[in-house]
Scaffold this motif. Structure first.
Motif, PDB file in Angstrom:
ATOM      1  N   ARG A 186       0.979  -1.218   0.192  1.00  0.00           N
ATOM      2  CA  ARG A 186       0.056  -0.133   0.018  1.00  0.00           C
ATOM      3  C   ARG A 186       0.714   1.272   0.028  1.00  0.00           C
ATOM      4  N   ASN A 187       2.043   1.349   0.810  1.00  0.00           N
ATOM      5  CA  ASN A 187       2.644   2.419   0.814  1.00  0.00           C
ATOM      6  C   ASN A 187       3.535   2.567  -0.517  1.00  0.00           C
ATOM      7  N   LEU A 188       4.165   1.678  -1.064  1.00  0.00           N
ATOM      8  CA  LEU A 188       4.761   1.811  -2.419  1.00  0.00           C
ATOM      9  C   LEU A 188       3.757   2.323  -3.421  1.00  0.00           C
ATOM     10  N   TYR A 189       2.719   1.663  -3.284  1.00  0.00           N
ATOM     11  CA  TYR A 189       1.773   2.139  -4.574  1.00  0.00           C
ATOM     12  C   TYR A 189       1.410   3.889  -4.423  1.00  0.00           C
ATOM     13  N   ARG A 190       1.255   4.191  -3.010  1.00  0.00           N
ATOM     14  CA  ARG A 190       1.075   5.407  -2.907  1.00  0.00           C
ATOM     15  C   ARG A 190       2.224   6.501  -3.380  1.00  0.00           C
ATOM     16  N   LYS A 191       3.295   6.023  -2.811  1.00  0.00           N
ATOM     17  CA  LYS A 191       4.530   6.747  -3.410  1.00  0.00           C
ATOM     18  C   LYS A 191       4.686   6.670  -4.998  1.00  0.00           C
ATOM     19  N   ILE A 192       4.682   5.573  -5.592  1.00  0.00           N
ATOM     20  CA  ILE A 192       4.769   5.621  -7.062  1.00  0.00           C
ATOM     21  C   ILE A 192       3.640   6.088  -7.754  1.00  0.00           C
ATOM     22  N   GLU A 193       2.391   6.277  -7.219  1.00  0.00           N
ATOM     23  CA  GLU A 193       1.401   6.781  -7.788  1.00  0.00           C
ATOM     24  C   GLU A 193       0.615   5.912  -8.748  1.00  0.00           C
ATOM     25  N   VAL A 194       0.452   4.367  -8.190  1.00  0.00           N
ATOM     26  CA  VAL A 194      -0.292   3.341  -8.976  1.00  0.00           C
ATOM     27  C   VAL A 194      -1.255   3.007  -8.375  1.00  0.00           C
ATOM     28  N   ASP A 195      -2.288   2.206  -9.051  1.00  0.00           N
ATOM     29  CA  ASP A 195      -3.387   1.761  -8.460  1.00  0.00           C
ATOM     30  C   ASP A 195      -3.530   0.189  -8.261  1.00  0.00           C
ATOM     31  N   SER A 196      -2.692  -0.300  -9.225  1.00  0.00           N
ATOM     32  CA  SER A 196      -2.880  -1.904  -9.536  1.00  0.00           C
ATOM     33  C   SER A 196      -1.406  -2.527  -9.617  1.00  0.00           C
TER      34      SER A 196
END
Length: 223
Positions: A186-196
């Motif tokens: 969840r944290n890395l998705y938020r940082k790299i701005e991806v949803d999947s």
């Protein structure tokens, strides 16, 4: 590469499938080059020089560690083999010890302590770091995604995702709990701005998260 005039310095080969990780460790050790000389391996050339220690950084490849360690131990060009890692799960530590590695060092060690540990290994000691209570990579190191704000552990999780691992796979090879892996994801998705996961894989491929497995090939087959 030929031996430097300072024959008292320890020659250390940095072994990892990610160039940015190798360069990060080399940068950390550079202020101590009077005591430790870094031999960065060129993946386009065979290993020709003897080194005192092969320092194996296990960034994002824990499932292949034992095979890679065996390759290094079998090559007479490396007099000693030391694992450099964040993962101190007892099974991994004992496996490294059983294989005959000469050290198992924490990435939480400051550069001066890492150099001292390498000197102790070179002097004939078997050095296994105590599991750190809180992992903190020295700030002079580098890893893929650091400029985008990823921590070293988040980067390793993303590298495993980029290699096609699902959460269950990541739990198995890293010995992390499922909820811990979910939190990192969840944290890395938020940082790299991806949803999947698909978007994360595409981002990882574009930003250097695929390993170059040619590096370890230089240590296969003896001298």
């Amino acid at each position: 590469m030929t031996r430097a005039p300072n024959e008292d310095a320890i020659w250390v080969a940095l072994v990892d499938d990610y160039d940015v990780v190798v360069k990060g460790v080399a940068t950390m050790l550079d202020p101590y080059r009077d005591r430790v000389l870094v031999a960065e391996l060129d993946t386009d050339r065979p290993v020709k020089d003897d080194v005192d220690i092969a320092l194996y950084d296990s960034f994002a490849q824990p499932e292949s560690d034992q095979e890679q360690i065996k390759v290094l131990l079998a090559n007479p060009r490396a007099r000693k083999v030391v694992v450099y890692t964040w993962n101190f799960h007892p099974e991994l530590v004992e496996a490294a010890r059983a294989l005959g590695t000469h050290g198992y060092l924490s990435k939480a060690l400051p550069a001066r302590d890492l150099v001292a540990a390498l000197e102790a290994v070179h002097a004939g000691e078997i050095v296994f770091s105590d599991p750190p209570s809180r992992m903190r990579t020295p700030t002079s190191q580098d890893w893929p995604g650091r400029q985008e704000g990823l921590t070293d552990r988040e980067a390793e999780i993303l590298a495993l995702i980029t290699q096609g691992k699902n959460n269950a796979d990541i739990c198995e090879v890293t010995y992390l709990a499922p909820n811990t892996v979910k939190s990192y994801v969840r944290n890395l998705y938020r940082k790299i701005e991806v949803d999947s996961r698909t978007q994360a894989v595409v981002w990882g491929v574009r930003h250097g998260f695929l390993p170059d497995h040619h590096r370890i090939d230089h240590w296969r087959g003896g001298p």
